[in-house]
Write an enzyme that holds these catalytic residues in place. Sequence first.
Site, short mmCIF file in Angstrom:
data_model
loop_
_atom_site.label_atom_id
_atom_site.label_comp_id
_atom_site.label_asym_id
_atom_site.label_seq_id
_atom_site.Cartn_x
_atom_site.Cartn_y
_atom_site.Cartn_z
N HIS A 22 0.84 -1.19 0.00
CA HIS A 22 0.00 0.00 0.00
C HIS A 22 0.88 1.25 0.00
O HIS A 22 1.78 1.37 0.80
CB HIS A 22 -0.91 -0.02 1.23
CG HIS A 22 -1.70 1.22 1.39
ND1 HIS A 22 -1.66 1.98 2.53
CD2 HIS A 22 -2.55 1.85 0.55
CE1 HIS A 22 -2.45 3.02 2.39
NE2 HIS A 22 -3.00 2.97 1.20
N ASP A 66 -4.90 3.64 -4.72
CA ASP A 66 -4.92 4.03 -3.31
C ASP A 66 -6.15 4.91 -3.02
O ASP A 66 -6.32 5.97 -3.60
CB ASP A 66 -3.64 4.79 -2.97
CG ASP A 66 -3.39 4.91 -1.49
OD1 ASP A 66 -4.35 4.78 -0.70
OD2 ASP A 66 -2.23 5.13 -1.10
N MET A 76 2.40 13.45 -16.17
CA MET A 76 3.45 14.45 -16.32
C MET A 76 2.87 15.65 -17.07
O MET A 76 2.46 15.53 -18.22
CB MET A 76 4.66 13.90 -17.07
CG MET A 76 5.76 14.94 -17.22
SD MET A 76 7.10 14.43 -18.30
CE MET A 76 7.94 13.27 -17.25
N TYR A 116 9.72 13.65 -12.50
CA TYR A 116 10.98 12.91 -12.56
C TYR A 116 11.50 12.60 -11.15
O TYR A 116 11.94 11.49 -10.88
CB TYR A 116 12.04 13.71 -13.32
CG TYR A 116 11.92 13.67 -14.82
CD1 TYR A 116 11.52 12.52 -15.50
CD2 TYR A 116 12.21 14.79 -15.59
CE1 TYR A 116 11.41 12.48 -16.88
CE2 TYR A 116 12.11 14.77 -16.97
CZ TYR A 116 11.71 13.61 -17.61
OH TYR A 116 11.62 13.58 -18.97
#
Length: 146
Positions: A22, A66, A76, A116
């Site tokens: 998790h 989640d 991105m 990144y």
Amino acid sequence: MLLGIPKIISPELLKILCEMGHGDRLVIADGNFPSESMGKNSKVIRMDGHGACEVLEAILQLFPLDSYVEHPASLMQVIPGDPVETPIWDSYKALVKKADARGEQAFAEVERSAFYEQSRSAYVIIATGESALYANLMLQKGVVTE
């Protein structure tokens, strides 16, 4: 062979998805993403012959997002002024909507350098052959309750 496992999921990737707990994150990277340099402290799985959408669809059959965070899926962000269209994002959102009730609300856009940086601590980076630009996607694993 096993029943119920998408054929695109290799034994190595299945093992890694099972190992993840998790809150662990994975990156589905496009063909331009520096997977090996970003993944020096992660596991890197090569899936060069596959597109990001087919990889995402297969992972979402095995991997809950989640529910304890607002945005378990991160894209991105396009660099301001870059004249790039991102139609693949619509495909990602449609696939996530099938697997998670939050649909589009599960997504956040993360500035390129921050994406990144977060990628460097991902549990796994899946290097696809995806040719769409800005097709990098990060997912955060949720709790398996079944």
